[in-house]
Design a protein around this motif. Structure first.
Motif, PDB file in Angstrom:
ATOM      1  N   VAL A 309      26.976 -21.098   0.671  1.00 16.63           N
ATOM      2  CA  VAL A 309      28.183 -23.070   1.510  1.00 16.63           C
ATOM      3  C   VAL A 309      27.499 -23.297   2.288  1.00 16.63           C
ATOM      4  O   VAL A 309      27.163 -24.287   2.619  1.00 16.63           O
ATOM      5  N   LYS A 310      26.228 -22.512   3.621  1.00 15.54           N
ATOM      6  CA  LYS A 310      25.988 -22.632   4.268  1.00 15.54           C
ATOM      7  C   LYS A 310      24.535 -23.619   3.813  1.00 15.54           C
ATOM      8  O   LYS A 310      24.282 -23.679   4.759  1.00 15.54           O
ATOM      9  N   LEU A 311      23.650 -23.037   3.359  1.00 18.21           N
ATOM     10  CA  LEU A 311      23.054 -23.728   2.661  1.00 18.21           C
ATOM     11  C   LEU A 311      22.472 -25.132   1.787  1.00 18.21           C
ATOM     12  O   LEU A 311      22.218 -25.841   2.261  1.00 18.21           O
ATOM     13  N   ASN A 312      23.705 -25.081   1.259  1.00 22.70           N
ATOM     14  CA  ASN A 312      24.421 -26.370   0.737  1.00 22.70           C
ATOM     15  C   ASN A 312      24.525 -27.210   2.281  1.00 22.70           C
ATOM     16  O   ASN A 312      24.393 -28.573   1.613  1.00 22.70           O
ATOM     17  N   VAL A 317      19.047 -27.690  -0.820  1.00 24.51           N
ATOM     18  CA  VAL A 317      19.723 -27.387  -2.341  1.00 24.51           C
ATOM     19  C   VAL A 317      19.377 -28.010  -2.906  1.00 24.51           C
ATOM     20  O   VAL A 317      18.208 -29.382  -2.794  1.00 24.51           O
ATOM     21  N   ALA A 318      18.591 -27.497  -4.751  1.00 20.80           N
ATOM     22  CA  ALA A 318      17.915 -28.890  -5.378  1.00 20.80           C
ATOM     23  C   ALA A 318      19.661 -29.165  -6.117  1.00 20.80           C
ATOM     24  O   ALA A 318      20.094 -28.473  -7.391  1.00 20.80           O
ATOM     25  N   LYS A 319      19.406 -30.281  -6.117  1.00 19.57           N
ATOM     26  CA  LYS A 319      20.565 -30.470  -6.281  1.00 19.57           C
ATOM     27  C   LYS A 319      20.619 -31.664  -8.318  1.00 19.57           C
ATOM     28  O   LYS A 319      21.712 -31.749  -9.050  1.00 19.57           O
ATOM     29  N   TYR A 320      19.166 -31.946  -8.216  1.00 23.07           N
ATOM     30  CA  TYR A 320      19.486 -33.020  -9.883  1.00 23.07           C
ATOM     31  C   TYR A 320      18.693 -31.702 -10.757  1.00 23.07           C
ATOM     32  O   TYR A 320      17.966 -30.929 -10.560  1.00 23.07           O
ATOM     33  N   LYS A 321      19.071 -31.988 -12.266  1.00 24.39           N
ATOM     34  CA  LYS A 321      18.948 -30.953 -13.497  1.00 24.39           C
ATOM     35  C   LYS A 321      17.797 -32.130 -14.294  1.00 24.39           C
ATOM     36  O   LYS A 321      17.689 -33.041 -14.316  1.00 24.39           O
ATOM     37  N   PHE A 322      16.982 -31.314 -15.081  1.00 29.24           N
ATOM     38  CA  PHE A 322      16.554 -32.038 -15.947  1.00 29.24           C
ATOM     39  C   PHE A 322      17.569 -33.706 -16.871  1.00 29.24           C
ATOM     40  O   PHE A 322      16.698 -34.166 -17.477  1.00 29.24           O
ATOM     41  N   GLU A 323      18.793 -32.807 -17.530  1.00 30.41           N
ATOM     42  CA  GLU A 323      19.933 -33.827 -17.456  1.00 30.41           C
ATOM     43  C   GLU A 323      20.808 -35.122 -16.934  1.00 30.41           C
ATOM     44  O   GLU A 323      20.847 -36.168 -17.432  1.00 30.41           O
ATOM     45  N   ASP A 324      19.679 -34.992 -16.179  1.00 30.10           N
ATOM     46  CA  ASP A 324      19.396 -35.463 -14.569  1.00 30.10           C
ATOM     47  C   ASP A 324      18.888 -37.125 -14.804  1.00 30.10           C
ATOM     48  O   ASP A 324      19.066 -37.949 -14.262  1.00 30.10           O
ATOM     49  N   ILE A 325      18.106 -36.663 -15.343  1.00 26.74           N
ATOM     50  CA  ILE A 325      16.240 -37.962 -16.022  1.00 26.74           C
ATOM     51  C   ILE A 325      16.867 -38.604 -16.935  1.00 26.74           C
ATOM     52  O   ILE A 325      16.877 -38.167 -18.163  1.00 26.74           O
ATOM     53  N   ILE A 326      17.019 -39.553 -16.634  1.00 27.41           N
ATOM     54  CA  ILE A 326      17.129 -40.904 -17.828  1.00 27.41           C
ATOM     55  C   ILE A 326      15.403 -41.104 -18.083  1.00 27.41           C
ATOM     56  O   ILE A 326      15.205 -42.092 -17.613  1.00 27.41           O
ATOM     57  N   ALA A 327      15.585 -41.012 -19.557  1.00 30.33           N
ATOM     58  CA  ALA A 327      14.333 -41.357 -20.076  1.00 30.33           C
ATOM     59  C   ALA A 327      13.953 -42.257 -21.126  1.00 30.33           C
ATOM     60  O   ALA A 327      14.880 -40.740 -21.797  1.00 30.33           O
ATOM     61  N   GLN A 328      13.550 -42.842 -21.902  1.00 26.41           N
ATOM     62  CA  GLN A 328      13.607 -43.659 -23.484  1.00 26.41           C
ATOM     63  C   GLN A 328      11.905 -43.707 -23.159  1.00 26.41           C
ATOM     64  O   GLN A 328      11.412 -43.726 -24.480  1.00 26.41           O
ATOM     65  N   GLU A 360      10.219 -35.814  -6.750  1.00 28.66           N
ATOM     66  CA  GLU A 360      11.958 -35.631  -5.914  1.00 28.66           C
ATOM     67  C   GLU A 360      12.383 -35.004  -7.516  1.00 28.66           C
ATOM     68  O   GLU A 360      12.716 -33.512  -7.078  1.00 28.66           O
ATOM     69  N   MET A 361      13.053 -35.710  -8.277  1.00 27.40           N
ATOM     70  CA  MET A 361      13.855 -35.299  -9.248  1.00 27.40           C
ATOM     71  C   MET A 361      13.643 -34.236 -10.194  1.00 27.40           C
ATOM     72  O   MET A 361      14.451 -32.943 -10.382  1.00 27.40           O
ATOM     73  N   ASN A 368      15.577 -25.737 -10.248  1.00 25.69           N
ATOM     74  CA  ASN A 368      17.033 -25.783 -11.500  1.00 25.69           C
ATOM     75  C   ASN A 368      17.037 -24.559 -12.790  1.00 25.69           C
ATOM     76  O   ASN A 368      17.543 -24.462 -13.005  1.00 25.69           O
ATOM     77  N   MET A 369      15.520 -25.038 -13.145  1.00 24.81           N
ATOM     78  CA  MET A 369      15.250 -23.832 -14.060  1.00 24.81           C
ATOM     79  C   MET A 369      14.799 -22.792 -14.354  1.00 24.81           C
ATOM     80  O   MET A 369      14.762 -22.122 -15.020  1.00 24.81           O
ATOM     81  N   SER A 370      14.173 -22.767 -13.361  1.00 25.08           N
ATOM     82  CA  SER A 370      13.213 -21.435 -12.698  1.00 25.08           C
ATOM     83  C   SER A 370      13.994 -19.984 -12.116  1.00 25.08           C
ATOM     84  O   SER A 370      14.880 -20.491 -12.280  1.00 25.08           O
ATOM     85  N   GLU A 371      13.280 -19.186 -12.248  1.00 25.50           N
ATOM     86  CA  GLU A 371      13.405 -17.328 -11.944  1.00 25.50           C
ATOM     87  C   GLU A 371      14.298 -18.155 -10.466  1.00 25.50           C
ATOM     88  O   GLU A 371      15.388 -16.820 -10.033  1.00 25.50           O
ATOM     89  N   ARG A 372      13.732 -18.983  -9.552  1.00 26.70           N
ATOM     90  CA  ARG A 372      14.060 -18.803  -8.870  1.00 26.70           C
ATOM     91  C   ARG A 372      15.391 -19.691  -7.700  1.00 26.70           C
ATOM     92  O   ARG A 372      15.570 -20.336  -7.006  1.00 26.70           O
ATOM     93  N   LYS A 373      16.220 -20.220  -9.199  1.00 27.11           N
ATOM     94  CA  LYS A 373      17.289 -20.955  -9.138  1.00 27.11           C
ATOM     95  C   LYS A 373      18.557 -20.625  -8.236  1.00 27.11           C
ATOM     96  O   LYS A 373      19.431 -21.120  -7.539  1.00 27.11           O
ATOM     97  N   HIS A 374      18.588 -19.325  -7.565  1.00 29.36           N
ATOM     98  CA  HIS A 374      19.425 -19.022  -7.051  1.00 29.36           C
ATOM     99  C   HIS A 374      18.963 -18.863  -5.512  1.00 29.36           C
ATOM    100  O   HIS A 374      20.206 -18.253  -4.718  1.00 29.36           O
ATOM    101  N   PHE A 375      17.931 -19.154  -5.249  1.00 29.85           N
ATOM    102  CA  PHE A 375      17.706 -19.723  -3.528  1.00 29.85           C
ATOM    103  C   PHE A 375      17.253 -20.757  -3.191  1.00 29.85           C
ATOM    104  O   PHE A 375      17.942 -21.895  -4.561  1.00 29.85           O
ATOM    105  N   PRO A 376      17.353 -20.994  -1.763  1.00 29.95           N
ATOM    106  CA  PRO A 376      17.026 -22.197  -1.163  1.00 29.95           C
ATOM    107  C   PRO A 376      16.073 -23.005  -2.380  1.00 29.95           C
ATOM    108  O   PRO A 376      15.043 -22.698  -2.290  1.00 29.95           O
ATOM    109  N   PHE A 377      15.806 -24.156  -1.991  1.00 36.76           N
ATOM    110  CA  PHE A 377      15.168 -25.204  -2.381  1.00 36.76           C
ATOM    111  C   PHE A 377      14.446 -25.727  -1.520  1.00 36.76           C
ATOM    112  O   PHE A 377      15.934 -26.424  -0.438  1.00 36.76           O
ATOM    113  N   VAL A 378      14.019 -25.878  -0.179  1.00 36.41           N
ATOM    114  CA  VAL A 378      13.003 -26.309   0.825  1.00 36.41           C
ATOM    115  C   VAL A 378      12.016 -27.633   0.697  1.00 36.41           C
ATOM    116  O   VAL A 378      11.373 -27.062  -0.095  1.00 36.41           O
TER     117      VAL A 378
END
Length: 398
Positions: A309-312, A317-328, A360-361, A368-378
Protein backbone atom coordinates in the motif's frame (compact mmCIF):
# COMPACT_ATOMS: atom_id res chain seq x y z
CA UNK A 1 25.04 -17.48 46.58
CA UNK A 2 23.02 -18.38 49.67
CA UNK A 3 24.22 -21.98 49.74
CA UNK A 4 23.33 -23.17 53.23
CA UNK A 5 24.08 -26.81 54.09
CA UNK A 6 21.93 -28.60 56.64
CA UNK A 7 23.36 -31.54 58.60
CA UNK A 8 21.36 -34.09 60.59
CA UNK A 9 23.92 -35.30 63.13
CA UNK A 10 23.24 -38.79 64.42
CA UNK A 11 25.48 -38.28 67.43
CA UNK A 12 27.13 -35.53 69.51
CA UNK A 13 30.56 -36.68 68.35
CA UNK A 14 29.62 -35.96 64.73
CA UNK A 15 28.11 -32.59 65.67
CA UNK A 16 31.28 -31.65 67.56
CA UNK A 17 33.53 -32.67 64.65
CA UNK A 18 31.50 -30.60 62.17
CA UNK A 19 31.74 -27.58 64.47
CA UNK A 20 35.51 -28.03 64.76
CA UNK A 21 36.15 -28.67 61.06
CA UNK A 22 33.87 -25.90 59.76
CA UNK A 23 33.90 -23.39 62.61
CA UNK A 24 33.51 -20.33 60.34
CA UNK A 25 30.70 -21.85 58.27
CA UNK A 26 28.79 -22.90 61.40
CA UNK A 27 29.28 -19.45 62.95
CA UNK A 28 28.04 -17.71 59.78
CA UNK A 29 25.05 -20.07 59.50
CA UNK A 30 26.38 -21.49 56.23
CA UNK A 31 26.16 -24.87 57.95
CA UNK A 32 23.23 -25.55 60.29
CA UNK A 33 23.19 -28.68 62.45
CA UNK A 34 20.20 -30.51 63.91
CA UNK A 35 20.56 -33.52 66.16
CA UNK A 36 18.82 -36.65 64.94
CA UNK A 37 15.51 -37.11 66.77
CA UNK A 38 13.74 -40.45 66.30
CA UNK A 39 10.43 -38.84 67.24
CA UNK A 40 10.52 -36.41 64.30
CA UNK A 41 13.01 -38.10 62.02
CA UNK A 42 10.61 -38.02 59.06
CA UNK A 43 10.15 -34.23 59.36
CA UNK A 44 13.75 -33.22 60.10
CA UNK A 45 14.64 -32.76 56.44
CA UNK A 46 11.67 -30.45 55.87
CA UNK A 47 12.55 -28.51 59.03
CA UNK A 48 16.10 -27.90 57.76
CA UNK A 49 14.76 -26.96 54.33
CA UNK A 50 12.48 -24.34 55.95
CA UNK A 51 15.51 -22.98 57.79
CA UNK A 52 17.11 -22.31 54.41
CA UNK A 53 19.15 -25.44 53.72
CA UNK A 54 19.85 -25.89 49.99
CA UNK A 55 21.35 -29.35 50.56
CA UNK A 56 21.05 -31.80 53.44
CA UNK A 57 23.67 -34.25 54.73
CA UNK A 58 22.36 -37.16 56.76
CA UNK A 59 23.50 -40.61 57.80
CA UNK A 60 22.00 -44.07 57.95
CA UNK A 61 18.40 -43.82 59.28
CA UNK A 62 18.45 -40.04 59.02
CA UNK A 63 19.29 -40.33 55.32
CA UNK A 64 16.64 -43.02 54.68
CA UNK A 65 13.89 -40.88 56.20
CA UNK A 66 15.00 -37.62 54.54
CA UNK A 67 15.63 -38.57 50.93
CA UNK A 68 12.51 -38.08 48.84
CA UNK A 69 10.80 -35.89 51.44
CA UNK A 70 12.56 -32.63 50.53
CA UNK A 71 13.00 -30.56 47.35
CA UNK A 72 16.74 -30.13 47.82
CA UNK A 73 19.59 -32.64 47.28
CA UNK A 74 20.10 -35.18 50.08
CA UNK A 75 23.63 -36.48 50.58
CA UNK A 76 24.46 -39.67 52.42
CA UNK A 77 27.28 -39.28 54.93
CA UNK A 78 28.49 -42.79 54.32
CA UNK A 79 29.18 -45.11 57.20
CA UNK A 80 32.47 -46.49 55.89
CA UNK A 81 33.86 -49.94 56.55
CA UNK A 82 36.69 -48.31 58.54
CA UNK A 83 34.14 -46.49 60.74
CA UNK A 84 32.33 -49.78 61.43
CA UNK A 85 35.53 -51.77 62.08
CA UNK A 86 36.74 -49.09 64.48
CA UNK A 87 33.47 -49.32 66.46
CA UNK A 88 33.59 -53.13 66.47
CA UNK A 89 37.15 -53.02 67.78
CA UNK A 90 35.97 -50.82 70.62
CA UNK A 91 33.00 -53.14 71.30
CA UNK A 92 35.34 -56.14 71.64
CA UNK A 93 36.61 -54.71 74.91
CA UNK A 94 33.20 -55.53 76.45
CA UNK A 95 33.85 -59.27 75.87
CA UNK A 96 30.22 -59.73 74.87
CA UNK A 97 28.31 -60.86 71.83
CA UNK A 98 28.35 -57.98 69.31
CA UNK A 99 25.09 -57.01 67.61
CA UNK A 100 25.75 -54.76 64.62
CA UNK A 101 22.62 -52.76 63.70
CA UNK A 102 22.86 -51.10 60.26
CA UNK A 103 20.43 -49.55 57.81
CA UNK A 104 20.02 -50.94 54.31
CA UNK A 105 21.96 -47.98 52.85
CA UNK A 106 25.05 -48.69 54.96
CA UNK A 107 27.44 -50.87 52.99
CA UNK A 108 29.30 -53.51 54.97
CA UNK A 109 30.40 -56.93 53.67
CA UNK A 110 30.04 -58.96 56.82
CA UNK A 111 30.99 -62.23 55.12
CA UNK A 112 34.33 -60.76 54.09
CA UNK A 113 35.22 -59.57 57.58
CA UNK A 114 33.49 -62.02 59.96
CA UNK A 115 36.50 -64.33 60.47
CA UNK A 116 38.77 -61.38 61.22
CA UNK A 117 36.34 -59.42 63.39
CA UNK A 118 34.84 -61.92 65.79
CA UNK A 119 33.11 -65.26 65.58
CA UNK A 120 30.55 -63.94 68.04
CA UNK A 121 28.68 -61.24 66.08
CA UNK A 122 25.18 -60.79 64.59
CA UNK A 123 24.24 -58.36 61.81
CA UNK A 124 20.79 -56.76 61.97
CA UNK A 125 19.45 -54.67 59.06
CA UNK A 126 16.58 -52.13 59.03
CA UNK A 127 14.93 -49.88 56.43
CA UNK A 128 12.57 -47.91 58.66
CA UNK A 129 12.75 -46.37 62.12
CA UNK A 130 9.88 -48.63 63.33
CA UNK A 131 12.13 -51.66 62.88
CA UNK A 132 15.04 -50.27 64.92
CA UNK A 133 13.37 -50.59 68.29
CA UNK A 134 12.37 -54.20 67.60
CA UNK A 135 15.91 -55.05 66.38
CA UNK A 136 17.36 -53.81 69.69
CA UNK A 137 14.50 -54.86 71.98
CA UNK A 138 14.72 -58.53 71.02
CA UNK A 139 18.11 -58.70 72.80
CA UNK A 140 16.61 -57.36 76.04
CA UNK A 141 16.40 -60.86 77.63
CA UNK A 142 20.18 -61.18 77.08
CA UNK A 143 21.06 -57.55 77.73
CA UNK A 144 24.00 -58.45 79.96
CA UNK A 145 25.47 -60.67 77.26
CA UNK A 146 25.38 -58.31 74.24
CA UNK A 147 26.72 -54.96 73.12
CA UNK A 148 24.89 -52.99 70.43
CA UNK A 149 27.00 -51.35 67.71
CA UNK A 150 25.21 -48.87 65.47
CA UNK A 151 24.18 -45.32 64.68
CA UNK A 152 22.49 -42.75 66.86
CA UNK A 153 19.01 -44.27 67.13
CA UNK A 154 20.04 -47.92 67.79
CA UNK A 155 22.45 -46.72 70.49
CA UNK A 156 19.74 -44.53 72.05
CA UNK A 157 17.32 -47.48 72.22
CA UNK A 158 20.09 -49.61 73.72
CA UNK A 159 20.68 -46.95 76.37
CA UNK A 160 16.94 -46.87 77.19
CA UNK A 161 16.97 -50.65 77.66
CA UNK A 162 20.21 -50.51 79.73
CA UNK A 163 22.10 -52.42 77.05
CA UNK A 164 25.76 -51.57 76.42
CA UNK A 165 26.36 -49.82 73.08
CA UNK A 166 29.09 -48.38 70.88
CA UNK A 167 28.24 -45.52 68.52
CA UNK A 168 29.69 -45.76 65.01
CA UNK A 169 31.08 -42.28 64.66
CA UNK A 170 32.20 -40.75 61.37
CA UNK A 171 35.81 -39.97 60.63
CA UNK A 172 36.91 -36.40 60.04
CA UNK A 173 37.78 -37.40 56.49
CA UNK A 174 34.22 -38.64 55.85
CA UNK A 175 32.69 -35.45 57.22
CA UNK A 176 35.10 -33.26 55.30
CA UNK A 177 34.41 -35.13 52.06
CA UNK A 178 30.65 -35.02 52.65
CA UNK A 179 30.60 -31.25 53.15
CA UNK A 180 33.02 -30.73 50.25
CA UNK A 181 30.75 -32.76 47.98
CA UNK A 182 27.70 -30.79 49.16
CA UNK A 183 29.42 -27.47 48.40
CA UNK A 184 30.53 -28.68 44.99
CA UNK A 185 27.03 -29.96 44.23
CA UNK A 186 25.47 -26.62 45.21
CA UNK A 187 28.04 -24.79 43.07
CA UNK A 188 27.19 -26.98 40.08
CA UNK A 189 23.46 -26.47 40.67
CA UNK A 190 23.96 -22.71 40.82
CA UNK A 191 25.90 -22.80 37.54
CA UNK A 192 23.17 -24.90 35.93
CA UNK A 193 20.46 -22.49 37.16
CA UNK A 194 22.49 -19.53 35.87
CA UNK A 195 23.02 -21.12 32.46
CA UNK A 196 19.36 -22.14 32.32
CA UNK A 197 18.28 -18.57 33.12
CA UNK A 198 20.61 -17.16 30.43
CA UNK A 199 19.23 -19.65 27.90
CA UNK A 200 15.63 -18.89 28.90
CA UNK A 201 16.12 -15.13 28.60
CA UNK A 202 17.87 -15.56 25.26
CA UNK A 203 15.14 -17.78 23.85
CA UNK A 204 12.45 -15.41 25.11
CA UNK A 205 13.85 -12.39 23.25
CA UNK A 206 14.48 -14.04 19.87
CA UNK A 207 11.95 -13.41 17.12
CA UNK A 208 11.39 -17.09 16.34
CA UNK A 209 8.98 -19.29 18.25
CA UNK A 210 10.74 -22.36 19.64
CA UNK A 211 9.44 -25.73 20.77
CA UNK A 212 11.71 -28.64 21.72
CA UNK A 213 10.83 -32.19 22.72
CA UNK A 214 12.74 -35.13 24.10
CA UNK A 215 13.06 -38.30 22.05
CA UNK A 216 9.72 -39.59 23.37
CA UNK A 217 7.87 -36.51 22.12
CA UNK A 218 7.35 -34.76 25.47
CA UNK A 219 7.76 -30.97 25.33
CA UNK A 220 10.85 -29.77 27.21
CA UNK A 221 11.09 -26.19 25.94
CA UNK A 222 8.43 -23.62 25.00
CA UNK A 223 9.55 -19.99 24.67
CA UNK A 224 7.52 -16.78 25.02
CA UNK A 225 7.03 -16.28 21.28
CA UNK A 226 5.47 -19.74 21.08
CA UNK A 227 3.27 -18.86 24.06
CA UNK A 228 2.07 -15.74 22.23
CA UNK A 229 1.10 -17.70 19.11
CA UNK A 230 -0.58 -20.63 20.84
CA UNK A 231 -1.91 -18.60 23.78
CA UNK A 232 -0.79 -21.23 26.24
CA UNK A 233 1.45 -20.85 29.27
CA UNK A 234 4.62 -22.95 29.45
CA UNK A 235 3.49 -24.44 32.78
CA UNK A 236 0.50 -25.97 30.92
CA UNK A 237 2.70 -27.32 28.12
CA UNK A 238 6.02 -28.52 29.55
CA UNK A 239 6.17 -32.27 30.02
CA UNK A 240 3.09 -32.85 27.85
CA UNK A 241 2.99 -35.06 24.75
CA UNK A 242 3.36 -32.84 21.66
CA UNK A 243 1.10 -35.15 19.63
CA UNK A 244 -1.77 -34.50 22.05
CA UNK A 245 -1.19 -30.77 22.62
CA UNK A 246 -0.28 -29.72 19.06
CA UNK A 247 -1.10 -32.61 16.68
CA UNK A 248 -0.56 -30.23 13.74
CA UNK A 249 3.17 -30.28 14.55
CA UNK A 250 3.53 -34.07 14.35
CA UNK A 251 5.53 -33.65 11.15
CA UNK A 252 8.59 -32.76 13.26
CA UNK A 253 8.97 -36.46 14.07
CA UNK A 254 9.63 -37.11 10.37
CA UNK A 255 13.24 -36.03 10.81
CA UNK A 256 15.69 -38.88 11.26
CA UNK A 257 19.33 -39.72 10.66
CA UNK A 258 18.75 -39.87 6.89
CA UNK A 259 16.69 -36.67 6.82
CA UNK A 260 17.99 -34.73 9.85
CA UNK A 261 16.31 -31.43 8.92
CA UNK A 262 13.04 -29.97 7.65
CA UNK A 263 13.26 -26.49 6.13
CA UNK A 264 10.53 -23.91 5.56
CA UNK A 265 7.57 -26.25 6.02
CA UNK A 266 4.37 -24.17 5.79
CA UNK A 267 1.70 -25.32 8.23
CA UNK A 268 -1.72 -23.99 9.24
CA UNK A 269 -2.22 -24.24 12.98
CA UNK A 270 -5.17 -22.68 14.75
CA UNK A 271 -5.69 -19.29 13.04
CA UNK A 272 -2.02 -18.95 12.12
CA UNK A 273 0.07 -19.86 9.10
CA UNK A 274 3.61 -20.70 10.16
CA UNK A 275 6.82 -21.59 8.39
CA UNK A 276 8.75 -24.20 10.40
CA UNK A 277 12.30 -25.50 10.51
CA UNK A 278 13.04 -28.74 12.35
CA UNK A 279 16.29 -30.43 13.36
CA UNK A 280 17.29 -33.34 15.56
CA UNK A 281 18.91 -32.81 18.95
CA UNK A 282 21.88 -35.09 18.47
CA UNK A 283 24.11 -35.89 21.46
CA UNK A 284 27.07 -38.22 20.84
CA UNK A 285 25.34 -39.66 17.76
CA UNK A 286 22.19 -40.38 19.75
CA UNK A 287 18.83 -38.77 19.02
CA UNK A 288 17.85 -36.99 22.24
CA UNK A 289 14.91 -35.04 20.82
CA UNK A 290 13.64 -32.52 18.27
CA UNK A 291 13.95 -28.73 17.95
CA UNK A 292 11.34 -26.81 15.97
CA UNK A 293 11.71 -23.09 15.22
CA UNK A 294 9.00 -21.26 13.35
CA UNK A 295 7.67 -17.86 12.41
CA UNK A 296 4.11 -16.68 12.11
CA UNK A 297 3.98 -15.65 8.44
CA UNK A 298 0.42 -14.42 8.92
CA UNK A 299 1.96 -11.26 10.34
CA UNK A 300 4.52 -11.18 7.55
CA UNK A 301 1.72 -11.34 4.99
CA UNK A 302 -0.07 -8.48 6.72
CA UNK A 303 3.17 -6.51 6.80
CA UNK A 304 3.73 -7.19 3.10
CA UNK A 305 0.27 -5.81 2.32
CA UNK A 306 1.02 -2.65 4.27
CA UNK A 307 4.30 -2.22 2.39
CA UNK A 308 2.51 -2.70 -0.93
CA UNK A 309 0.00 0.00 0.00
CA UNK A 310 2.81 2.39 0.91
CA UNK A 311 4.67 1.61 -2.31
CA UNK A 312 1.50 2.18 -4.33
CA UNK A 313 1.16 5.57 -2.71
CA UNK A 314 4.75 6.37 -3.63
CA UNK A 315 4.16 5.22 -7.19
CA UNK A 316 6.74 2.43 -7.03
CA UNK A 317 4.50 0.05 -8.94
CA UNK A 318 4.28 -1.01 -12.57
CA UNK A 319 0.78 -0.14 -13.80
CA UNK A 320 0.88 -1.57 -17.30
CA UNK A 321 0.89 -5.14 -18.65
CA UNK A 322 1.35 -6.44 -22.17
CA UNK A 323 -2.43 -6.70 -22.47
CA UNK A 324 -2.57 -2.90 -22.16
CA UNK A 325 -0.45 -2.39 -25.29
CA UNK A 326 -2.77 -2.17 -28.34
CA UNK A 327 -0.96 -3.00 -31.58
CA UNK A 328 -1.91 -3.92 -35.16
CA UNK A 329 1.44 -3.46 -36.87
CA UNK A 330 3.22 -6.79 -37.50
CA UNK A 331 6.49 -5.21 -36.29
CA UNK A 332 4.91 -4.04 -33.05
CA UNK A 333 3.24 -7.44 -32.50
CA UNK A 334 6.63 -9.11 -33.04
CA UNK A 335 8.26 -6.64 -30.61
CA UNK A 336 5.68 -7.51 -27.97
CA UNK A 337 6.42 -11.24 -28.42
CA UNK A 338 10.15 -10.58 -28.08
CA UNK A 339 9.51 -8.54 -24.92
CA UNK A 340 7.45 -11.40 -23.46
CA UNK A 341 10.41 -13.74 -24.03
CA UNK A 342 12.82 -11.22 -22.49
CA UNK A 343 10.61 -11.03 -19.37
CA UNK A 344 11.30 -14.71 -18.68
CA UNK A 345 15.00 -14.01 -18.05
CA UNK A 346 16.58 -12.02 -15.21
CA UNK A 347 18.82 -9.91 -17.46
CA UNK A 348 19.42 -6.21 -18.07
CA UNK A 349 17.24 -4.97 -20.93
CA UNK A 350 17.81 -1.88 -23.07
CA UNK A 351 14.70 -0.44 -24.82
CA UNK A 352 15.23 1.97 -27.74
CA UNK A 353 12.60 4.22 -29.28
CA UNK A 354 11.60 7.76 -29.94
CA UNK A 355 9.47 9.73 -27.50
CA UNK A 356 5.87 8.52 -27.38
CA UNK A 357 6.51 5.06 -28.85
CA UNK A 358 5.66 3.26 -25.52
CA UNK A 359 9.05 2.48 -23.95
CA UNK A 360 7.63 3.03 -20.43
CA UNK A 361 4.71 0.66 -21.13
CA UNK A 362 7.12 -2.02 -22.38
CA UNK A 363 9.37 -1.59 -19.30
CA UNK A 364 6.43 -1.92 -16.91
CA UNK A 365 4.97 -4.88 -18.84
CA UNK A 366 8.31 -6.71 -18.73
CA UNK A 367 8.53 -6.05 -14.98
CA UNK A 368 4.99 -7.34 -14.34
CA UNK A 369 5.69 -10.54 -16.26
CA UNK A 370 9.12 -11.18 -14.71
CA UNK A 371 10.17 -12.88 -11.47
CA UNK A 372 10.47 -9.39 -9.96
CA UNK A 373 6.78 -8.58 -10.32
CA UNK A 374 6.30 -8.69 -6.52
CA UNK A 375 9.04 -6.12 -5.97
CA UNK A 376 8.88 -2.32 -6.37
CA UNK A 377 9.20 -0.81 -9.83
CA UNK A 378 11.58 2.13 -9.55
CA UNK A 379 11.73 4.57 -12.45
CA UNK A 380 14.72 6.92 -12.59
CA UNK A 381 14.73 10.13 -14.60
CA UNK A 382 18.11 9.90 -16.34
CA UNK A 383 17.93 13.50 -17.51
CA UNK A 384 18.18 14.58 -13.88
CA UNK A 385 21.41 12.62 -13.27
CA UNK A 386 24.99 13.62 -14.01
CA UNK A 387 26.91 11.51 -16.54
CA UNK A 388 29.14 9.89 -13.92
CA UNK A 389 26.21 9.05 -11.62
CA UNK A 390 24.20 7.69 -14.54
CA UNK A 391 27.12 5.46 -15.48
CA UNK A 392 27.19 4.08 -11.93
CA UNK A 393 23.40 3.54 -11.91
CA UNK A 394 23.52 1.62 -15.18
CA UNK A 395 26.72 -0.36 -14.81
CA UNK A 396 27.11 -0.71 -11.06
CA UNK A 397 29.47 0.44 -8.32
CA UNK A 398 32.96 -0.73 -7.47
Amino acid sequence: MNDVIGIIASGFEIKKMVEELFEVDVKNQKIIIDMLDENKIEQQGKILEKKGAKAIIARSGGYIHTIGTVDVPTINLEMTTIDILRAIKKAKSYNKHIVLVLSDVDYFDYEEWKDIISPSMTLERFNHKKQICDKVKKYLPKKDEVVIVGGGIPCRYAENFNIDSVFITASKESIREGVKYAKQLLGDLHTQKYNREILKNTLDVVHDSIIATDNTGNIILFNKKAQEIFRKDDTDILGKDLSKVFPELNFIFQVNTKNPKIKNRIVNIMEHTITANVSMINVENMNEGYLCTFQDITKLQELEKKIRVKLNKKGLVAKYKFEDIIAQSPKMILTIEKARMIAMYDNTTMIYGESGTGKEMFAQSIHNMSERKHFPFVAINCAALTESLLESELFGYE
